[in-house]
Design a protein around this motif. Structure first.
Motif, short mmCIF file in Angstrom:
data_model
loop_
_atom_site.label_atom_id
_atom_site.label_comp_id
_atom_site.label_asym_id
_atom_site.label_seq_id
_atom_site.Cartn_x
_atom_site.Cartn_y
_atom_site.Cartn_z
N ASN A 1 -6.64 0.30 -7.23
CA ASN A 1 -7.31 1.60 -7.24
C ASN A 1 -7.50 2.13 -8.66
O ASN A 1 -8.52 2.71 -8.97
CB ASN A 1 -6.53 2.62 -6.42
N ARG A 2 -6.49 1.96 -9.48
CA ARG A 2 -6.55 2.47 -10.86
C ARG A 2 -7.04 1.44 -11.86
O ARG A 2 -7.17 1.73 -13.04
CB ARG A 2 -5.17 2.97 -11.28
N SER A 3 -7.27 0.22 -11.40
CA SER A 3 -7.73 -0.88 -12.26
C SER A 3 -6.79 -1.10 -13.44
O SER A 3 -7.22 -1.22 -14.59
CB SER A 3 -9.16 -0.63 -12.75
N THR A 4 -5.48 -1.13 -13.14
CA THR A 4 -4.49 -1.34 -14.20
C THR A 4 -3.61 -2.54 -13.88
O THR A 4 -3.33 -2.83 -12.71
CB THR A 4 -3.60 -0.10 -14.41
N LYS B 1 0.87 -1.17 0.00
CA LYS B 1 0.00 0.00 0.00
C LYS B 1 0.91 1.22 0.00
O LYS B 1 1.59 1.49 0.98
CB LYS B 1 -0.93 0.00 1.20
N ILE B 2 0.92 1.94 -1.12
CA ILE B 2 1.79 3.10 -1.29
C ILE B 2 0.91 4.32 -1.53
O ILE B 2 0.26 4.42 -2.57
CB ILE B 2 2.77 2.90 -2.47
N GLN B 3 0.88 5.23 -0.57
CA GLN B 3 0.09 6.47 -0.66
C GLN B 3 -1.33 6.18 -1.12
O GLN B 3 -1.80 6.67 -2.14
CB GLN B 3 0.76 7.47 -1.60
#
Length: 146
Positions: A88-91, A52-54
């Motif tokens: 989070n970004r779905s990438t 978990k980064i930022q």
């Protein structure tokens, strides 16, 4: 007579605004909220790591990684040596012996395979960017009867 015409026009506009416009806006809201759900399945990986980064949730897979990404209309299989999935970004970012297979959309029996040195793939839009890619497209002579 002119006042009657204006009143009639005014009431027609009010009725149109109250009854017809809300129906159109409700249909627009329903169509945008019926977004297809995408499912990412980890079929194999030798090592899995969660970071978990930022506020970004990142899952790192290494060693013979195989993922399948599917929604209601198509399925994608991604194989690589190293894969990073940003929830989070779905990438999905894959590198090292990347093998990508699209199993087609509903009603379409074609299959596309692709090899690349790296891949950046959006799981929501089911679109990706490939580096040094080679595409092979297979078609089937089968008929799809519904």
């Amino acid at each position: 007579m002119r006042n009657f015409f204006r009143k009639d026009l005014f009431f027609s506009f009010v009725i149109f605004s109250l009854f017809v416009l809300p129906v159109f806006s409700a249909n627009a809201t329903n169509s945008s909220s019926s977004k297809e759900e995408t499912v990412v399945v980890i079929e194999s990986a030798k090592k899995t790591e969660y970071k978990k980064i930022q506020e970004e949730e990142i899952v790192i897979f290494t060693g013979d990684v195989k993922l399948s990404v599917s929604n209601n209309s198509e399925e994608i299989i991604i194989e690589a040596d190293y894969v990073t999935f940003n929830r989070n970004r779905s990438t999905i970012y894959a590198e090292g012996n990347v093998f990508f297979t699209e199993i087609g959309k509903k009603g379409n029996s074609s299959k596309e395979s692709l090899t690349a040195s790296s891949l950046l793939f959006n799981t929501e839009t089911m679109e990706g960017v490939f580096d040094s890619a080679r595409v092979v497209q297979e078609t089937s002579n089968n008929l799809n009867l519904k």
